[in-house]
Design an enzyme around this catalytic site. Structure first.
Site, PDB file in Angstrom:
ATOM      1  N   LYS A   7       0.709  -1.275  -0.154  1.00 21.97           N
ATOM      2  CA  LYS A   7      -0.048   0.127  -0.009  1.00 21.97           C
ATOM      3  C   LYS A   7       0.799   1.289  -0.220  1.00 21.97           C
ATOM      4  O   LYS A   7       2.013   1.293   0.371  1.00 21.97           O
ATOM      5  CB  LYS A   7      -0.929   0.037   1.147  1.00 21.97           C
ATOM      6  CG  LYS A   7      -1.903  -1.078   1.085  1.00 21.97           C
ATOM      7  CD  LYS A   7      -2.917  -1.119   2.390  1.00 21.97           C
ATOM      8  CE  LYS A   7      -4.038  -1.975   2.236  1.00 21.97           C
ATOM      9  NZ  LYS A   7      -5.070  -2.259   3.176  1.00 21.97           N
ATOM     10  N   TYR A  49     -12.418  -2.287  -3.639  1.00 29.47           N
ATOM     11  CA  TYR A  49     -12.875  -2.269  -2.329  1.00 29.47           C
ATOM     12  C   TYR A  49     -14.324  -2.252  -2.382  1.00 29.47           C
ATOM     13  O   TYR A  49     -14.917  -1.677  -1.046  1.00 29.47           O
ATOM     14  CB  TYR A  49     -12.303  -1.242  -1.353  1.00 29.47           C
ATOM     15  CG  TYR A  49     -10.859  -1.616  -0.952  1.00 29.47           C
ATOM     16  CD1 TYR A  49     -10.669  -2.681  -0.106  1.00 29.47           C
ATOM     17  CD2 TYR A  49      -9.721  -0.862  -1.105  1.00 29.47           C
ATOM     18  CE1 TYR A  49      -9.378  -3.251   0.324  1.00 29.47           C
ATOM     19  CE2 TYR A  49      -8.287  -1.143  -0.727  1.00 29.47           C
ATOM     20  CZ  TYR A  49      -8.349  -2.280   0.260  1.00 29.47           C
ATOM     21  OH  TYR A  49      -7.200  -2.949   0.451  1.00 29.47           O
ATOM     22  N   ASN A  60      -2.188   0.394   6.680  1.00 22.47           N
ATOM     23  CA  ASN A  60      -1.514  -0.977   7.231  1.00 22.47           C
ATOM     24  C   ASN A  60      -0.505  -1.769   6.352  1.00 22.47           C
ATOM     25  O   ASN A  60      -1.040  -3.060   6.550  1.00 22.47           O
ATOM     26  CB  ASN A  60      -2.909  -1.660   7.902  1.00 22.47           C
ATOM     27  CG  ASN A  60      -3.720  -2.103   6.867  1.00 22.47           C
ATOM     28  OD1 ASN A  60      -3.400  -1.711   5.743  1.00 22.47           O
ATOM     29  ND2 ASN A  60      -4.608  -2.777   7.221  1.00 22.47           N
ATOM     30  N   HIS A  86      -2.297  -5.264   1.515  1.00 22.72           N
ATOM     31  CA  HIS A  86      -3.323  -6.197   1.438  1.00 22.72           C
ATOM     32  C   HIS A  86      -3.202  -7.617   0.897  1.00 22.72           C
ATOM     33  O   HIS A  86      -2.214  -7.644   0.285  1.00 22.72           O
ATOM     34  CB  HIS A  86      -4.314  -5.214   0.098  1.00 22.72           C
ATOM     35  CG  HIS A  86      -5.439  -6.353  -0.502  1.00 22.72           C
ATOM     36  ND1 HIS A  86      -6.629  -6.211   0.473  1.00 22.72           N
ATOM     37  CD2 HIS A  86      -5.421  -7.129  -1.433  1.00 22.72           C
ATOM     38  CE1 HIS A  86      -7.349  -7.122  -0.248  1.00 22.72           C
ATOM     39  NE2 HIS A  86      -6.621  -7.541  -1.352  1.00 22.72           N
ATOM     40  N   GLU A 125      -9.442 -10.999  -7.692  1.00 22.82           N
ATOM     41  CA  GLU A 125      -8.651  -9.915  -7.342  1.00 22.82           C
ATOM     42  C   GLU A 125      -7.425  -9.910  -8.650  1.00 22.82           C
ATOM     43  O   GLU A 125      -6.979  -9.012  -8.951  1.00 22.82           O
ATOM     44  CB  GLU A 125      -8.103  -9.827  -5.934  1.00 22.82           C
ATOM     45  CG  GLU A 125      -9.416  -9.518  -4.935  1.00 22.82           C
ATOM     46  CD  GLU A 125      -8.715  -9.701  -3.718  1.00 22.82           C
ATOM     47  OE1 GLU A 125      -7.467  -9.577  -3.356  1.00 22.82           O
ATOM     48  OE2 GLU A 125      -9.335  -9.264  -2.618  1.00 22.82           O
TER      49      GLU A 125
HETATM   50  P1  GDP Z   1      -7.683  -6.893   5.599  1.00 19.13           P
HETATM   51  O1  GDP Z   1      -8.236  -8.127   4.726  1.00 19.13           O
HETATM   52  O2  GDP Z   1      -6.950  -7.329   6.881  1.00 19.13           O
HETATM   53  O3  GDP Z   1      -6.871  -5.737   4.874  1.00 19.13           O
HETATM   54  O4  GDP Z   1      -8.933  -6.163   6.417  1.00 19.13           O
HETATM   55  P2  GDP Z   1     -10.136  -5.748   5.861  1.00 19.13           P
HETATM   56  O5  GDP Z   1     -10.748  -6.447   4.781  1.00 19.13           O
HETATM   57  O6  GDP Z   1     -11.374  -5.881   6.974  1.00 19.13           O
HETATM   58  O7  GDP Z   1     -10.488  -4.156   5.579  1.00 19.13           O
HETATM   59  C1  GDP Z   1      -9.807  -3.924   4.306  1.00 19.13           C
HETATM   60  C2  GDP Z   1      -9.070  -2.467   4.425  1.00 19.13           C
HETATM   61  O8  GDP Z   1      -9.784  -1.452   5.094  1.00 19.13           O
HETATM   62  C3  GDP Z   1      -7.945  -2.736   5.867  1.00 19.13           C
HETATM   63  O9  GDP Z   1      -6.630  -3.172   5.177  1.00 19.13           O
HETATM   64  C4  GDP Z   1      -7.969  -1.272   6.221  1.00 19.13           C
HETATM   65  O10 GDP Z   1      -6.839  -0.512   5.278  1.00 19.13           O
HETATM   66  C5  GDP Z   1      -8.998  -0.632   5.973  1.00 19.13           C
HETATM   67  N1  GDP Z   1      -9.740  -0.579   7.195  1.00 19.13           N
HETATM   68  C6  GDP Z   1     -10.364  -1.549   8.000  1.00 19.13           C
HETATM   69  N2  GDP Z   1     -10.866  -1.359   9.125  1.00 19.13           N
HETATM   70  C7  GDP Z   1     -10.860   0.204   9.063  1.00 19.13           C
HETATM   71  C8  GDP Z   1     -11.187   1.349   9.976  1.00 19.13           C
HETATM   72  O11 GDP Z   1     -11.802   1.038  11.036  1.00 19.13           O
HETATM   73  N3  GDP Z   1     -10.665   2.400   9.719  1.00 19.13           N
HETATM   74  C9  GDP Z   1     -10.038   2.625   8.618  1.00 19.13           C
HETATM   75  N4  GDP Z   1      -9.753   3.948   8.160  1.00 19.13           N
HETATM   76  N5  GDP Z   1      -9.717   1.824   7.559  1.00 19.13           N
HETATM   77  C10 GDP Z   1     -10.004   0.587   7.835  1.00 19.13           C
END
Ligand code: GDP
Length: 137
Positions: free
Chosen positions: A9, A49, A112, A115, A126
């Protein structure tokens, strides 16, 4: 051989840790089958997303993912999807296990570092979203 999609990212690209992150994959039995650096626009990031479109952080997520270049990869290996998820660590770097990519390189739950596809089925979709067949070798 199983394949999964990984994205380095914008926060990690800005920090100059592309090589360090790729090393985690290669040192743990994942092969880079495709790789490109690209700047996502709001349409591409928003479509990628789309599953999160109803979440309150969707706007911030799209803004973050378009804030600078990303590196998109197809990783290949035995159990590649789960292995990549293990190497990444938890979504929130504060909860990510020691030695994981997010624990070592990420700053916050949104910025973070990486992905990774969360199922083999999603990985296939994807991969198709970013790469043509000819780009995967
Ligand atoms: P991943 O599969 O571990 O990447 O997590 P998810 O699929 O749940 O979320 C996708 C992405 O959305 C995450 O990697 C973060 O970059 C973002 N994200 C998830 N939760 C939050 C949140 O509470 N706040 C914000 N700003 N971004 C979030």
């Amino acid at each position: 051989m199983e394949q999964t999609l990984s994205i380095i990212k914008p926060d990690a690209v800005k920090k100059g840790v592309i090589g360090k992150i790729v090393d985690r994959f290669e040192s743990n039995g994942l092969r880079v089958a495709a790789m490109k650096k690209m700047q996502l626009d709001a349409k591409k990031a928003g479509d990628f997303y789309a599953v999160h479109a109803e979440r309150p952080f969707y706007g911030e997520l799209v803004e973050f993912m378009t804030s600078g270049p990303v590196v998109v990869m197809v990783l290949e290996g035995e159990g590649a999807m789960a292995k990549n998820r293990d190497l990444m660590g938890a979504t929130n770097p504060k909860e990510a296990a020691k030695g994981t990519i997010r624990a070592d390189f990420a700053d916050s739950i949104d910025a973070n570092a990486v992905h990774g596809s969360d199922s083999v089925e999603n990985a296939a979709n994807e991969i198709k979203f970013f790469f043509s067949k000819e780009e995967i070798v």
